[in-house]
Design an enzyme around this catalytic site. Structure first.
Site, PDB file in Angstrom:
ATOM      1  CG  ASP A 191      -1.906  -1.104   1.238  1.00 44.95           C
ATOM      2  OD1 ASP A 191      -2.238  -1.589   0.143  1.00 44.95           O
ATOM      3  OD2 ASP A 191      -2.346  -1.494   2.332  1.00 44.95           O
TER       4      ASP A 191
HETATM    5  N1  URA Z   1      -1.290  -6.031   3.642  1.00 42.78           N
HETATM    6  C1  URA Z   1      -1.780  -4.767   3.721  1.00 42.78           C
HETATM    7  O1  URA Z   1      -2.832  -4.529   4.296  1.00 42.78           O
HETATM    8  N2  URA Z   1      -1.073  -3.798   3.118  1.00 42.78           N
HETATM    9  C2  URA Z   1       0.089  -4.004   2.484  1.00 42.78           C
HETATM   10  O2  URA Z   1       0.684  -3.067   1.967  1.00 42.78           O
HETATM   11  C3  URA Z   1       0.585  -5.321   2.429  1.00 42.78           C
HETATM   12  C4  URA Z   1      -0.130  -6.325   3.026  1.00 42.78           C
END
Ligand code: URA
Length: 240
Positions: free
Chosen positions: A105
């Site tokens: 993310d």
């Molecule tokens: N899980 C998440 O919620 N975000 C990420 O960036 C990676 C795994």
């Protein structure tokens, strides 16, 4: 010169253009031409002597590059961004068209691989290969033992049970009322770690991916990257 016959979708993914699965979609959509004619058959065999075009771009096989990046916050895990935000590809100086393997993310930090090897990307992101990813999460409140057990054994997320995982409280800071939790998962669904915590009413304040398979962030600061060694690439291939 010996010319090897290869399936069209494999040839495309090895050119670094995209993953094998995406290549299959492009073929079925009629976007791929072989020697000037549209080919929609997935099994079509081609060699280096054939001229392969996608959207009028000629494909050439290129040497593969592999990078391990320590992704900072505020960077998007894609090749381009229509909102003009900085991408992981902007951080890695390469003449090759590398793309991220899976995603983190915008606000997640940590390890992410970039390559132009569609074949390896496909192996690493395919759910059947169970590649482990280790995260360190800072969550609001005290993370209860029973919730750790529930999340580790699997919960329903968008109607599908999550695979076995490991959620372990590392430490709880009473003063700030936050828990630090070590998480290991083998799937790579979008926002999976945050969604799993949210499902049990925990807010994730920070998330960092510390390990991807056997690779970690040793020797790197946020925003820095290094090339993988041949030995590491071979080891990643052996996860198949
Ligand atoms: N899980 C998440 O919620 N975000 C990420 O960036 C990676 C795994």
């Amino acid at each position: 010169m010996v010319l090897f016959m290869e399936r069209l979708q494999k040839y495309i993914s090895e050119s670094g253009y995209t993953s094998r699965r995406k290549a299959e979609e492009l073929i079925l959509k009629g976007k791929v031409k072989v020697n000037g004619s549209v080919v929609k058959e997935l099994g079509t065999k081609v060699t280096d002597a054939d001229l392969i075009e996608i959207d009028n771009q000629i494909l050439r096989k290129q040497e593969h590059s592999y990078f391990l990046l320590y992704k900072p916050r505020g960077v998007i895990s894609s090749v381009t961004d229509d909102k003009g935000r900085k991408t992981v590809c902007d951080l890695v100086k390469s003449e090759k068209r590398v793309f991220p393997v899976g995603r983190l993310d915008y606000d997640t930090t940590g390890i992410i691989l970039l390559t132009n090897d569609g074949e390896l990307s496909n192996i690493l992101t395919h759910p059947k290969h169970d590649v482990t990813k280790e995260y360190y999460a800072k969550v609001k409140g005290f993370f209860k033992k029973e919730d750790a057990l529930t999340l580790s054994s699997g919960i329903l997320l968008n109607g599908k049970k999550t695979k076995k995982a490991s959620f372990k409280l590392d430490r709880y800071d009473k003063k700030t009322d936050v828990s630090y939790v070590k998480v290991v998962i083998t799937e790579g669904r979008n926002h999976q770690v945050k969604d799993m915590f949210n499902a049990l009413n925990y807010d994730v304040e920070k998330l960092k991916r510390e390990k991807y398979a056997f690779l970690d962030l040793s020797g790197l600061k946020s925003g820095e990257y290094r090339e993988l060694s041949l030995k590491e690439v071979k080891k990643l291939y052996s996860l198949k």
